[in-house]
Design a protein around this motif. Structure first.
Motif, mmCIF file in Angstrom:
data_model
loop_
_atom_site.group_PDB
_atom_site.id
_atom_site.type_symbol
_atom_site.label_atom_id
_atom_site.label_comp_id
_atom_site.label_asym_id
_atom_site.label_seq_id
_atom_site.Cartn_x
_atom_site.Cartn_y
_atom_site.Cartn_z
ATOM 1 N N GLN A 143 0.799 -1.222 0.000
ATOM 2 C CA GLN A 143 0.000 0.000 0.000
ATOM 3 C C GLN A 143 0.832 1.272 0.000
ATOM 4 O O GLN A 143 0.464 2.269 -0.620
ATOM 5 C CB GLN A 143 -0.932 -0.010 1.213
ATOM 6 N N VAL A 144 1.977 1.253 0.707
ATOM 7 C CA VAL A 144 2.823 2.443 0.809
ATOM 8 C C VAL A 144 4.278 2.019 0.600
ATOM 9 O O VAL A 144 5.075 1.992 1.542
ATOM 10 C CB VAL A 144 2.651 3.145 2.178
ATOM 11 N N PRO A 145 4.654 1.644 -0.609
ATOM 12 C CA PRO A 145 5.993 1.092 -0.837
ATOM 13 C C PRO A 145 7.125 2.040 -0.468
ATOM 14 O O PRO A 145 8.226 1.591 -0.147
ATOM 15 C CB PRO A 145 6.004 0.781 -2.333
ATOM 16 N N GLU A 146 6.847 3.348 -0.474
ATOM 17 C CA GLU A 146 7.874 4.320 -0.125
ATOM 18 C C GLU A 146 8.056 4.483 1.376
ATOM 19 O O GLU A 146 8.928 5.246 1.827
ATOM 20 C CB GLU A 146 7.541 5.686 -0.735
ATOM 21 N N ALA A 147 7.308 3.731 2.176
ATOM 22 C CA ALA A 147 7.422 3.852 3.639
ATOM 23 C C ALA A 147 8.801 3.461 4.135
ATOM 24 O O ALA A 147 9.281 3.988 5.138
ATOM 25 C CB ALA A 147 6.359 2.996 4.323
ATOM 26 N N ALA A 148 9.453 2.518 3.463
ATOM 27 C CA ALA A 148 10.757 2.029 3.902
ATOM 28 C C ALA A 148 11.623 1.745 2.685
ATOM 29 O O ALA A 148 11.141 1.699 1.543
ATOM 30 C CB ALA A 148 10.608 0.774 4.747
ATOM 31 N N ASP A 149 12.901 1.529 2.941
ATOM 32 C CA ASP A 149 13.828 1.205 1.859
ATOM 33 C C ASP A 149 13.818 -0.276 1.526
ATOM 34 O O ASP A 149 14.208 -0.660 0.420
ATOM 35 C CB ASP A 149 15.242 1.641 2.262
ATOM 36 N N ALA A 150 13.392 -1.112 2.481
ATOM 37 C CA ALA A 150 13.357 -2.553 2.252
ATOM 38 C C ALA A 150 12.414 -3.198 3.254
ATOM 39 O O ALA A 150 12.152 -2.636 4.329
ATOM 40 C CB ALA A 150 14.758 -3.163 2.360
ATOM 41 N N TYR A 151 11.936 -4.409 2.901
ATOM 42 C CA TYR A 151 10.942 -5.119 3.699
ATOM 43 C C TYR A 151 11.373 -6.568 3.860
ATOM 44 O O TYR A 151 11.752 -7.217 2.885
ATOM 45 C CB TYR A 151 9.573 -5.056 3.016
ATOM 46 N N ALA A 152 11.286 -7.070 5.105
ATOM 47 C CA ALA A 152 11.749 -8.441 5.367
ATOM 48 C C ALA A 152 10.753 -9.190 6.256
ATOM 49 O O ALA A 152 10.997 -9.411 7.444
ATOM 50 C CB ALA A 152 13.134 -8.416 6.012
ATOM 51 N N PRO A 153 9.612 -9.599 5.710
ATOM 52 C CA PRO A 153 8.631 -10.353 6.497
ATOM 53 C C PRO A 153 9.074 -11.788 6.749
ATOM 54 O O PRO A 153 9.804 -12.378 5.953
ATOM 55 C CB PRO A 153 7.373 -10.308 5.617
ATOM 56 N N ILE A 154 8.603 -12.336 7.875
ATOM 57 C CA ILE A 154 8.884 -13.723 8.238
ATOM 58 C C ILE A 154 7.551 -14.410 8.519
ATOM 59 O O ILE A 154 6.750 -13.932 9.338
ATOM 60 C CB ILE A 154 9.739 -13.833 9.519
ATOM 61 N N ALA A 155 7.302 -15.543 7.866
ATOM 62 C CA ALA A 155 6.173 -16.415 8.201
ATOM 63 C C ALA A 155 4.826 -15.699 8.178
ATOM 64 O O ALA A 155 3.962 -15.952 9.001
ATOM 65 C CB ALA A 155 6.391 -17.064 9.573
ATOM 66 N N GLY A 156 4.656 -14.786 7.231
ATOM 67 C CA GLY A 156 3.376 -14.105 7.064
ATOM 68 C C GLY A 156 3.294 -13.583 5.645
ATOM 69 O O GLY A 156 4.321 -13.258 5.041
ATOM 70 N N ALA A 157 2.089 -13.514 5.094
ATOM 71 C CA ALA A 157 1.936 -13.033 3.720
ATOM 72 C C ALA A 157 0.580 -12.356 3.592
ATOM 73 O O ALA A 157 -0.077 -12.060 4.595
ATOM 74 C CB ALA A 157 2.084 -14.188 2.733
ATOM 75 N N PHE A 158 0.142 -12.085 2.358
ATOM 76 C CA PHE A 158 -1.178 -11.506 2.156
ATOM 77 C C PHE A 158 -2.263 -12.452 2.676
ATOM 78 O O PHE A 158 -2.086 -13.669 2.719
ATOM 79 C CB PHE A 158 -1.439 -11.257 0.666
ATOM 80 N N TRP A 159 -3.388 -11.870 3.062
ATOM 81 C CA TRP A 159 -4.589 -12.626 3.384
ATOM 82 C C TRP A 159 -5.586 -12.455 2.246
ATOM 83 O O TRP A 159 -5.480 -11.531 1.428
ATOM 84 C CB TRP A 159 -5.205 -12.142 4.707
ATOM 85 N N ILE A 160 -6.567 -13.354 2.189
ATOM 86 C CA ILE A 160 -7.633 -13.275 1.198
ATOM 87 C C ILE A 160 -8.635 -12.189 1.635
ATOM 88 O O ILE A 160 -9.019 -12.171 2.806
ATOM 89 C CB ILE A 160 -8.344 -14.630 1.057
ATOM 90 N N GLN A 171 -4.702 -7.272 -6.143
ATOM 91 C CA GLN A 171 -4.429 -7.582 -7.539
ATOM 92 C C GLN A 171 -3.211 -6.838 -8.067
ATOM 93 O O GLN A 171 -2.629 -7.222 -9.075
ATOM 94 C CB GLN A 171 -5.656 -7.260 -8.395
ATOM 95 N N THR A 172 -2.844 -5.758 -7.378
ATOM 96 C CA THR A 172 -1.641 -5.021 -7.717
ATOM 97 C C THR A 172 -1.181 -4.274 -6.472
ATOM 98 O O THR A 172 -1.888 -4.246 -5.458
ATOM 99 C CB THR A 172 -1.882 -4.043 -8.878
ATOM 100 N N CYS A 173 0.009 -3.709 -6.538
ATOM 101 C CA CYS A 173 0.533 -2.892 -5.443
ATOM 102 C C CYS A 173 0.951 -1.542 -5.998
ATOM 103 O O CYS A 173 1.050 -1.353 -7.216
ATOM 104 C CB CYS A 173 1.720 -3.586 -4.766
ATOM 105 N N ASN A 174 1.224 -0.601 -5.112
ATOM 106 C CA ASN A 174 1.430 0.776 -5.528
ATOM 107 C C ASN A 174 2.845 1.099 -5.985
ATOM 108 O O ASN A 174 3.109 2.252 -6.349
ATOM 109 C CB ASN A 174 1.018 1.726 -4.392
ATOM 110 N N GLY A 175 3.724 0.130 -5.980
ATOM 111 C CA GLY A 175 5.065 0.391 -6.472
ATOM 112 C C GLY A 175 6.019 -0.717 -6.098
ATOM 113 O O GLY A 175 5.710 -1.576 -5.268
ATOM 114 N N PRO A 176 7.205 -0.713 -6.699
ATOM 115 C CA PRO A 176 8.192 -1.764 -6.448
ATOM 116 C C PRO A 176 8.856 -1.611 -5.083
ATOM 117 O O PRO A 176 8.886 -0.515 -4.510
ATOM 118 C CB PRO A 176 9.206 -1.558 -7.574
ATOM 119 N N VAL A 177 9.385 -2.709 -4.579
ATOM 120 C CA VAL A 177 10.087 -2.716 -3.291
ATOM 121 C C VAL A 177 11.230 -3.726 -3.353
ATOM 122 O O VAL A 177 11.283 -4.576 -4.233
ATOM 123 C CB VAL A 177 9.152 -3.112 -2.118
#
Length: 237
Positions: A111-128, A132-138
């Motif tokens: 939703q806000v790809p510019e919030a951080a320089d990088a993202y490192a999630p563990i054991a969690g992902a999108f929910w249903i 269908q798309t995101c607001n920018g690359p990360v």
């Protein structure tokens, strides 16, 4: 908020715990936090809220459940507050989290790809319903246990089927599309207890997937591995 003992911080890390997690306990007892501090990062550990004052602390992920706080906006406020308090406006930011906190990281990145320089999630992902798309690359480094029964790689229904965890591989396909990566990984590592695939020749951003042989857990050495990836990712910007 914790800061390194030796000298000023060179990065800001936010870590989101899983469902029921206590931020103060994570700040004082987590080896992950200690490792980030040893790597000269300032670390903020925000606290989730119970659903309308009842039950365990949690995060307002995009799963159809009503929660008392907009946690995307809350995390943005935490970043801004940490930057102001510690004069960290020029430092790179890494957002990471475990389990439900990891899902919150996916949502913020989307939703806000510019919030951080990088993202490192563990054991969690999108929910249903998955976006269908995101607001920018990360730059995304996702870690998951191959045998995770709590958040399986393929997702699962919870709460008597009223909510559904998303499929990690479906989510990663979306991230590769958003970043304009190739369908095949650019390189991979095969170790005794973990396997890594990297998409690094994307038009923008990057995608890394690390699977480990364990279940619903942070694998040993994860914080050092992730911080090294973070530093390498931001150095190429």
């Amino acid at each position: 908020m914790r800061t390194p003992d030796a000298g000023p911080p060179t990065a800001l890390v936010l870590f989101l715990g899983g469902s029921g997690a206590n931020a103060e306990r994570i700040a004082t007892q987590s080896s992950v936090v200690a490792t980030f501090l040893a790597n000269q990062a300032a670390v903020a550990i925000p606290q989730g809220l119970p659903p309308f004052g009842e039950g365990a602390p949690n995060w307002a992920v995009r799963d159809g459940r009503q929660m008392p706080r907009d946690d995307v906006a809350f995390i943005l406020d935490v970043i801004a507050d940490a930057r102001m308090r510690l004069d960290l406006n020029t430092l790179p930011v890494l957002l990471t989290g475990f389990s439900r906190g990891g899902s919150m990281i996916w949502d913020i990145a989307c939703q806000v790809p510019e919030a951080a320089d990088a993202y490192a999630p563990i054991a969690g992902a999108f929910w249903i319903p998955e976006p269908q798309t995101c607001n920018g690359p990360v730059h995304l480094f996702h870690t998951h246990g191959f045998t995770d029964p709590v958040v399986p790689l393929e997702g699962r229904p919870v709460r008597d089927g009223t909510r559904q965890q998303g499929d990690v591989f479906t989510g990663l396909r979306l991230w590769r599309a958003v970043n304009a990566c190739g369908s095949r990984a650019d390189d991979h590592d095969v170790g005794e207890d973990r396997w890594i695939k990297r998409w690094t020749t994307c038009e923008d951003g990057s995608v890394t997937l690390m699977l480990h042989e364990g279940g619903h857990a942070v694998p040993s050495g994860w914080a050092d591995t992730t911080f090294a990836w973070f530093e390498a990712s931001v150095s190429t910007e």
